[in-house]
Design a protein around this motif. Structure first.
Motif, PDB file in Angstrom:
ATOM      1  N   HIS A  22      -7.398  -5.403  -2.267  1.00  0.00           N
ATOM      2  CA  HIS A  22      -8.429  -5.752  -1.296  1.00  0.00           C
ATOM      3  C   HIS A  22      -8.164  -5.169   0.096  1.00  0.00           C
ATOM      4  O   HIS A  22      -9.099  -4.882   0.825  1.00  0.00           O
ATOM      5  N   GLN A  23      -6.916  -4.999   0.433  1.00  0.00           N
ATOM      6  CA  GLN A  23      -6.573  -4.493   1.759  1.00  0.00           C
ATOM      7  C   GLN A  23      -7.064  -3.063   1.965  1.00  0.00           C
ATOM      8  O   GLN A  23      -7.229  -2.621   3.095  1.00  0.00           O
TER       9      GLN A  23
ATOM     10  N   ASP B 147      -2.001 -11.436   8.742  1.00  0.00           N
ATOM     11  CA  ASP B 147      -2.366 -12.666   8.038  1.00  0.00           C
ATOM     12  C   ASP B 147      -2.598 -12.443   6.537  1.00  0.00           C
ATOM     13  O   ASP B 147      -2.244 -13.286   5.718  1.00  0.00           O
ATOM     14  N   TYR B 148      -3.223 -11.326   6.183  1.00  0.00           N
ATOM     15  CA  TYR B 148      -3.680 -11.139   4.797  1.00  0.00           C
ATOM     16  C   TYR B 148      -3.157  -9.861   4.133  1.00  0.00           C
ATOM     17  O   TYR B 148      -3.615  -9.508   3.041  1.00  0.00           O
TER      18      TYR B 148
ATOM     19  N   MET C 122      -0.665  -9.027   2.395  1.00  0.00           N
ATOM     20  CA  MET C 122      -0.123  -9.088   1.029  1.00  0.00           C
ATOM     21  C   MET C 122      -0.843 -10.139   0.171  1.00  0.00           C
ATOM     22  O   MET C 122      -0.357 -10.506  -0.891  1.00  0.00           O
ATOM     23  N   ALA C 123      -1.999 -10.602   0.633  1.00  0.00           N
ATOM     24  CA  ALA C 123      -2.757 -11.597  -0.138  1.00  0.00           C
ATOM     25  C   ALA C 123      -3.277 -10.972  -1.426  1.00  0.00           C
ATOM     26  O   ALA C 123      -3.753  -9.837  -1.430  1.00  0.00           O
ATOM     27  N   PHE C 124      -3.191 -11.699  -2.498  1.00  0.00           N
ATOM     28  CA  PHE C 124      -3.693 -11.283  -3.806  1.00  0.00           C
ATOM     29  C   PHE C 124      -3.052  -9.981  -4.288  1.00  0.00           C
ATOM     30  O   PHE C 124      -3.709  -9.170  -4.920  1.00  0.00           O
ATOM     31  N   ARG C 125      -1.784  -9.794  -4.014  1.00  0.00           N
ATOM     32  CA  ARG C 125      -1.087  -8.578  -4.423  1.00  0.00           C
ATOM     33  C   ARG C 125      -0.135  -8.901  -5.570  1.00  0.00           C
ATOM     34  O   ARG C 125       1.076  -8.802  -5.449  1.00  0.00           O
ATOM     35  N   THR C 126      -0.698  -9.291  -6.685  1.00  0.00           N
ATOM     36  CA  THR C 126       0.093  -9.628  -7.859  1.00  0.00           C
ATOM     37  C   THR C 126      -0.382  -8.817  -9.055  1.00  0.00           C
ATOM     38  O   THR C 126      -1.505  -8.306  -9.077  1.00  0.00           O
TER      39      THR C 126
ATOM     40  N   HIS D  94      -3.534 -10.502 -10.562  1.00  0.00           N
ATOM     41  CA  HIS D  94      -4.781 -10.256  -9.843  1.00  0.00           C
ATOM     42  C   HIS D  94      -5.287  -8.831 -10.102  1.00  0.00           C
ATOM     43  O   HIS D  94      -6.480  -8.607 -10.325  1.00  0.00           O
TER      44      HIS D  94
END
Length: 162
Positions: free
Chosen positions: A72-73, A99-100, A102-106, A109
């Motif tokens: 998403h980044q 803030d975001y 590394m969000a949803f970096r799995t 996902h």
């Protein structure tokens, strides 16, 4: 966000590894050969270096595209004009990435997004081609299934490692 090229090269290998398994005679290879009217002799013909080399190159192109689907980044990077513009970006971009970033970096996902790409891109493309080529549903489902599995794994690898 820096691109991990090792992750891209690894993700591109997925199509070759899955292909060796998927199209093996003990999995779907025999059915695939029958649906294409291929014989063992037919498969021995052709320049294998060219076939595998171009397959890897095309897979690398797919892996590069999956970044925008699974990470998403990459959308935030695109909003400022691309990686070259990060240094001159407004403070709000840095705050967002702090803030975001590394969000949803799995793997999970990315695999979800890869699977969605397989279902909503690869399946229709393979299906349309198969229908116009008058191929069977076995043919269409074997190829679409291959791409769904490949894109799922590629999405997971890319999202977790890029």
């Amino acid at each position: 966000m820096e691109i991990n090229f090792i992750a891209l090269f690894l993700a591109a290998i997925v199509t070759l590894v899955v292909g060796f398994i998927w199209y093996h005679p003990k999995v779907f290879g025999t059915i695939w050969m029958r649906e294409n009217n291929f014989t063992e002799e037919d498969l021995k013909k052709g320049n294998m270096l060219k076939i595998f080399g171009l397959t890897y190159l095309f897979s690398l192109m797919i892996a590069m595209t999956i970044i925008s689907l699974a990470v998403h980044q990459s959308g935030a990077i695109g909003m400022i004009g691309g990686p070259m513009m990060v240094e001159g970006a407004k403070p709000s971009f840095s705050a967002f990435m702090a803030d975001y970033g590394m969000a949803f970096r799995t793997f999970k996902h990315g695999a979800l997004h890869g699977c969605m790409a397989g279902l909503f891109l690869a399946l229709p493309i393979v299906g349309i081609n198969g229908l116009f080529e008058r191929k069977s549903w076995k043919y269409i489902l074997i190829h679409a299934g291959f791409w769904i599995v490949c894109l799922t794994l590629m999405g997971g690898i890319i999202c977790a490692l890029v």
